[in-house]
Each structure stands twice: as C-alpha cells, then as structure tokens.
Design an enzyme around this catalytic site. Structure first.
Site, PDB file in Angstrom:
ATOM      1  N   ASN A 100       0.799  -1.230   0.000  1.00 12.21           N
ATOM      2  CA  ASN A 100       0.000   0.000   0.000  1.00 12.21           C
ATOM      3  C   ASN A 100       0.832   1.281   0.000  1.00 12.21           C
ATOM      4  OD1 ASN A 100      -2.573   1.623   0.879  1.00 12.21           O
ATOM      5  ND2 ASN A 100      -1.064   2.025   2.503  1.00 12.21           N
ATOM      6  N   TYR A 165       3.827   7.453 -12.081  1.00  6.27           N
ATOM      7  CA  TYR A 165       2.856   6.766 -11.214  1.00  6.27           C
ATOM      8  C   TYR A 165       2.052   5.714 -12.006  1.00  6.27           C
ATOM      9  CZ  TYR A 165      -0.887   6.733  -7.595  1.00  6.27           C
ATOM     10  OH  TYR A 165      -1.799   6.399  -6.631  1.00  6.27           O
ATOM     11  N   LYS A 169       1.889   1.796 -11.305  1.00  3.62           N
ATOM     12  CA  LYS A 169       0.598   1.210 -10.909  1.00  3.62           C
ATOM     13  C   LYS A 169       0.132   0.132 -11.877  1.00  3.62           C
ATOM     14  CE  LYS A 169      -0.360   3.274  -7.039  1.00  3.62           C
ATOM     15  NZ  LYS A 169      -0.060   2.502  -5.816  1.00  3.62           N
TER      16      LYS A 169
HETATM   17  P1  NAI Z   1      -1.106   8.478   2.068  1.00  4.66           P
HETATM   18  O1  NAI Z   1      -0.056   9.408   1.556  1.00  4.66           O
HETATM   19  O2  NAI Z   1      -2.072   8.967   3.073  1.00  4.66           O
HETATM   20  O3  NAI Z   1      -0.439   7.150   2.636  1.00  4.66           O
HETATM   21  C1  NAI Z   1       0.706   6.567   2.105  1.00  4.66           C
HETATM   22  C2  NAI Z   1       1.643   6.226   3.238  1.00  4.66           C
HETATM   23  O4  NAI Z   1       2.795   5.559   2.718  1.00  4.66           O
HETATM   24  C3  NAI Z   1       2.144   7.470   3.995  1.00  4.66           C
HETATM   25  O5  NAI Z   1       1.838   7.350   5.360  1.00  4.66           O
HETATM   26  C4  NAI Z   1       3.637   7.472   3.729  1.00  4.66           C
HETATM   27  O6  NAI Z   1       4.405   7.958   4.805  1.00  4.66           O
HETATM   28  C5  NAI Z   1       3.914   6.015   3.441  1.00  4.66           C
HETATM   29  N1  NAI Z   1       5.111   5.822   2.618  1.00  4.66           N
HETATM   30  C6  NAI Z   1       5.520   6.541   1.550  1.00  4.66           C
HETATM   31  N2  NAI Z   1       6.668   6.063   1.054  1.00  4.66           N
HETATM   32  C7  NAI Z   1       7.008   5.003   1.842  1.00  4.66           C
HETATM   33  C8  NAI Z   1       8.096   4.102   1.833  1.00  4.66           C
HETATM   34  N3  NAI Z   1       9.068   4.196   0.915  1.00  4.66           N
HETATM   35  N4  NAI Z   1       8.137   3.133   2.777  1.00  4.66           N
HETATM   36  C9  NAI Z   1       7.159   3.035   3.717  1.00  4.66           C
HETATM   37  N5  NAI Z   1       6.102   3.868   3.766  1.00  4.66           N
HETATM   38  C10 NAI Z   1       6.023   4.840   2.838  1.00  4.66           C
HETATM   39  O7  NAI Z   1      -1.862   7.979   0.750  1.00  4.66           O
HETATM   40  P2  NAI Z   1      -3.096   6.962   0.569  1.00  4.66           P
HETATM   41  O8  NAI Z   1      -4.091   7.669  -0.235  1.00  4.66           O
HETATM   42  O9  NAI Z   1      -3.494   6.332   1.830  1.00  4.66           O
HETATM   43  O10 NAI Z   1      -2.416   5.889  -0.410  1.00  4.66           O
HETATM   44  C11 NAI Z   1      -2.314   4.511  -0.149  1.00  4.66           C
HETATM   45  C12 NAI Z   1      -2.093   3.790  -1.462  1.00  4.66           C
HETATM   46  O11 NAI Z   1      -3.249   3.910  -2.278  1.00  4.66           O
HETATM   47  C13 NAI Z   1      -0.927   4.326  -2.296  1.00  4.66           C
HETATM   48  O12 NAI Z   1      -0.264   3.248  -2.927  1.00  4.66           O
HETATM   49  C14 NAI Z   1      -1.619   5.173  -3.346  1.00  4.66           C
HETATM   50  O13 NAI Z   1      -0.839   5.323  -4.508  1.00  4.66           O
HETATM   51  C15 NAI Z   1      -2.876   4.376  -3.568  1.00  4.66           C
HETATM   52  N6  NAI Z   1      -3.964   5.111  -4.161  1.00  4.66           N
HETATM   53  C16 NAI Z   1      -4.614   6.067  -3.439  1.00  4.66           C
HETATM   54  C17 NAI Z   1      -5.634   6.765  -4.026  1.00  4.66           C
HETATM   55  C18 NAI Z   1      -6.435   7.752  -3.265  1.00  4.66           C
HETATM   56  O14 NAI Z   1      -7.400   8.264  -3.839  1.00  4.66           O
HETATM   57  N7  NAI Z   1      -6.109   8.045  -2.014  1.00  4.66           N
HETATM   58  C19 NAI Z   1      -5.986   6.572  -5.441  1.00  4.66           C
HETATM   59  C20 NAI Z   1      -5.314   5.492  -6.063  1.00  4.66           C
HETATM   60  C21 NAI Z   1      -4.318   4.820  -5.443  1.00  4.66           C
END
Ligand code: NAI
Length: 321
Positions: A100, A165, A169
């Site tokens: 995630n 991205y 993805k």
């Molecule tokens: P978010 O930014 O709130 O959470 C992502 C978390 O990953 C953050 O807490 C960050 O500190 C952590 N992170 C980043 N790089 C890291 C690394 N190298 N190692 C460990 N942790 C790391 O974003 P969200 O929205 O919760 O995203 C979760 C997943 O869902 C991501 O893969 C995102 O691309 C995907 N996603 C989210 C969408 C949305 O609408 N929120 C849409 C499509 C996909």
C-alpha cells in the site's frame, strides 16, 4: 456469527499504514483479531510533538481493540525484505500482505526528470517486489497467502502528469496477475485494487465537495474480503470509491483472422482494410482474463486452426493497387 469474516491470529503486514488508507485497513484487521505490522517511514506532528506515524497507529490498535501490533519504520524499496523478517521473527508466519505504501511526484512528462520517474517506480513497484519476494516462500510453505497490490485508476487508464505513477501502478497489476497464476496451487491469492479515497495524497488534488464522499473506510471492506481465508478470488482487478465496488477486466475484440497460408495477406493494407473488424467489440467479446488460469496457448492455436480452415477470401485485404 458464522458469517463474520474474522482474522484471528492471522499475521497481516500493511505497508504505509501510518496514515491514509493503510491505517484504516490496519484498524479493521486488528478489530477482527489479526496481528499487525504497521510499516511507515513518515512522521506525524501533534501539538508540536513529532511521532513516528507507525507508533501512533500501533498505540491506537492497542487502545481501541486491545489488539496486537508492532511498528516498523523501514522504507519499502530499500528494506522491504526486513519488514517481512520482522514478522517472521515475531510471529513465525506471514498470512496477508497489503502493498500500500506510495508517493506522488506529479509532473507533465516533458518536464519529468529521470529521478522523479524512477523514485516513484522504486517505492510502488520495487517496494512491493521486495516484500512480496521475501514473503513468497513462507506463504508457499504454509500453503496460505493473500496479497493485495494497490494500483490506481491513473494506472489503468492513465492521467495527465502521472507517467511515473501510471507506469508503476500498471506494473503492479501485471506483477499481481503472474503471481496469481504461480501462487494458485499453494492457496496464495493475489489481486489488485484501484481505489479513490480521501487522504494526504488526495486532499489537495480533489475538490472538497467530492472528497467529502471519499471516506477511506469505504475501501477497507473489499480489501478485507479479498484477503480472508475463505475467499478464493484471485487474478482480479477491482475499482472502488465512495461506496462503489466493481471489477475491471481485459477484453479482446472479436477480431479478424487472416488466412496464414497466403503471405500476401499479411500486409499493412490488409490491416487497413479490415480495421473495423479487428477493433469490433460489439460481437463475440471474449473476456481475456480467466479467473485463475492463464490465457492458454491453445487459445491461439484454436484461432490459427480456425484461420487455416477458412477459404481465402478476396475481400480479405491483400495489397490493392
Ligand atoms: P497516504 O499518503 O495517506 O499514505 C501513504 C503512506 O505511505 C504514507 O503514510 C507514507 O508515509 C507512506 N510511505 C511513503 N513512502 C514510503 C516508503 N518508501 N516506505 C514506507 N512507507 C512509505 O496515501 P493513501 O491515499 O493512503 O495511499 C495509499 C495507497 O493507495 C498508495 O499506494 C496510493 O498510490 C494508492 N492510491 C490512493 C488513491 C487515493 O485516492 N487516495 C488513489 C489510487 C491509489
């Protein structure tokens, strides 16, 4: 009740679960009895005090559900294998892996540096690889595993400013599809999700009135369903947001068979003449994605046999001058 989907004593790793979607998944797993590893390299500031984001979620799990959770602050791309090692040392198994963690480095492709491109691939795609690679042999040995790769509508359909991205993805989808095929005989089910939800990642990108409906708690139910021990769904892609849950699949058009016995028919002009038939999705659409099996070579052999049996048609589209 009998229909409760519990995760009692299942060991669950959610990367990037110090906030956003990952945190919501983790809380739901903990509520249902799982042992959690909360991985996140991020920090959270509350009242001018800075904490490891993962620590706060571990604390929340313990306080809210009297749950079992440990924290990890490694970056998934450089030390993803160590994240899995940590749960193996702690609990001796790994049942569910939710890939995630993610970052954005949006920019029009013309202006995107190589570093911006590769950094995004490193975290999403190579990070998922690192954890999955380490978890795989344990899952095979246990004859049990559930993996979710987090894709995105931007990966499936493309999106302006997200070449890096989207590449990552969509890469995750292909990765999951092959793992689904390789893992099936060992009861390892692998699926991809393309969510849209309110989080740090989207709060400054999506308009407020839409964000209001995009609660991350609407994404968690499908993730938990797909990773439950009773669920045999694999090799699938799901799109979900705002309470909508749907499946995405590949389709092959009805197509046009050119008789392979006559070299003359394999010309660009033949393609031009038959373009409407080649791209016809109206008739005889075939799902390209069988549940747990690859598209067999015999699939193509059947098409070639069919083609060879065809009389050579004059309108097939040989070079017309
Ligand atoms: P978010 O930014 O709130 O959470 C992502 C978390 O990953 C953050 O807490 C960050 O500190 C952590 N992170 C980043 N790089 C890291 C690394 N190298 N190692 C460990 N942790 C790391 O974003 P969200 O929205 O919760 O995203 C979760 C997943 O869902 C991501 O893969 C995102 O691309 C995907 N996603 C989210 C969408 C949305 O609408 N929120 C849409 C499509 C996909």
């Amino acid at each position: 009740t009998d229909t409760d989907l519990l995760f009692k004593d299942r060991v669950v790793v959610v990367t990037g679960s110090g906030g956003g979607l990952g945190r919501v998944y983790a809380l739901e797993y903990a509520k249902r009895g799982a042992k959690l590893l909360i991985n996140d390299l991020g920090k959270t500031t509350i009242n001018r005090q800075t904490y490891n984001a993962a620590d706060l979620v571990v604390k929340e799990i313990k306080e809210k559900f009297n749950g079992i959770a440990i924290a990890n602050y490694d970056s998934v791309d450089t030390r993803g294998d160590r994240i899995i090692e940590q749960v193996i040392n702690e609990w001796g198994r790994i049942d569910v892996l939710i890939n995630n963690a993610g970052i954005l480095r949006d920019k029009a492709f013309n202006n995107m540096t190589e570093k911006e491109f590769t950094n995004v691939l490193d975290v999403h795609l190579n990070g998922s690889y690192k954890l999955t690679k380490k978890a795989w042999s344990y899952m095979k040995e246990q004859n049990f595993g559930r993996i979710i790769n987090t894709s995105s509508p931007a990966g499936l359909f493309g999106n302006f400013g997200q070449a890096n991205y989207s590449a990552a993805k969509m890469g995750l989808v292909g990765f999951a599809e092959t793992l689904a095929k390789e893992g099936y005989k060992n009861n390892i089910m692998v699926n991809s999700i393309a969510p849209l939800a309110r989080s740090k990642m989207t709060e400054n990108v999506i308009p407020k009135h839409i964000l209001k409906n995009l609660g991350p708690e609407k994404i968690a139910p499908l993730v938990l369903y797909l990773t439950h021990e009773t669920t045999k769904v694999t090799n699938s892609i799901f799109e979900l947001a705002a309470g909508f849950y749907g499946q995405i699949r590949w389709e092959r058009s009805a197509g046009q068979i050119f008789n392979p016995t006559d070299e003359n028919y394999f010309t660009p002009e033949a393609i031009l003449n038959k373009w409407d038939d080649i791209t016809d999705f109206k008739t005889d659409i075939k799902p390209f994605n069988k549940k747990s099996h690859p598209v067999e070579l015999s699939d193509y052999n059947a098409l070639i046999t069919k083609a060879k049996a065809l009389p050579i048609q004059n309108d097939q589209g040989s070079l017309k001058i």
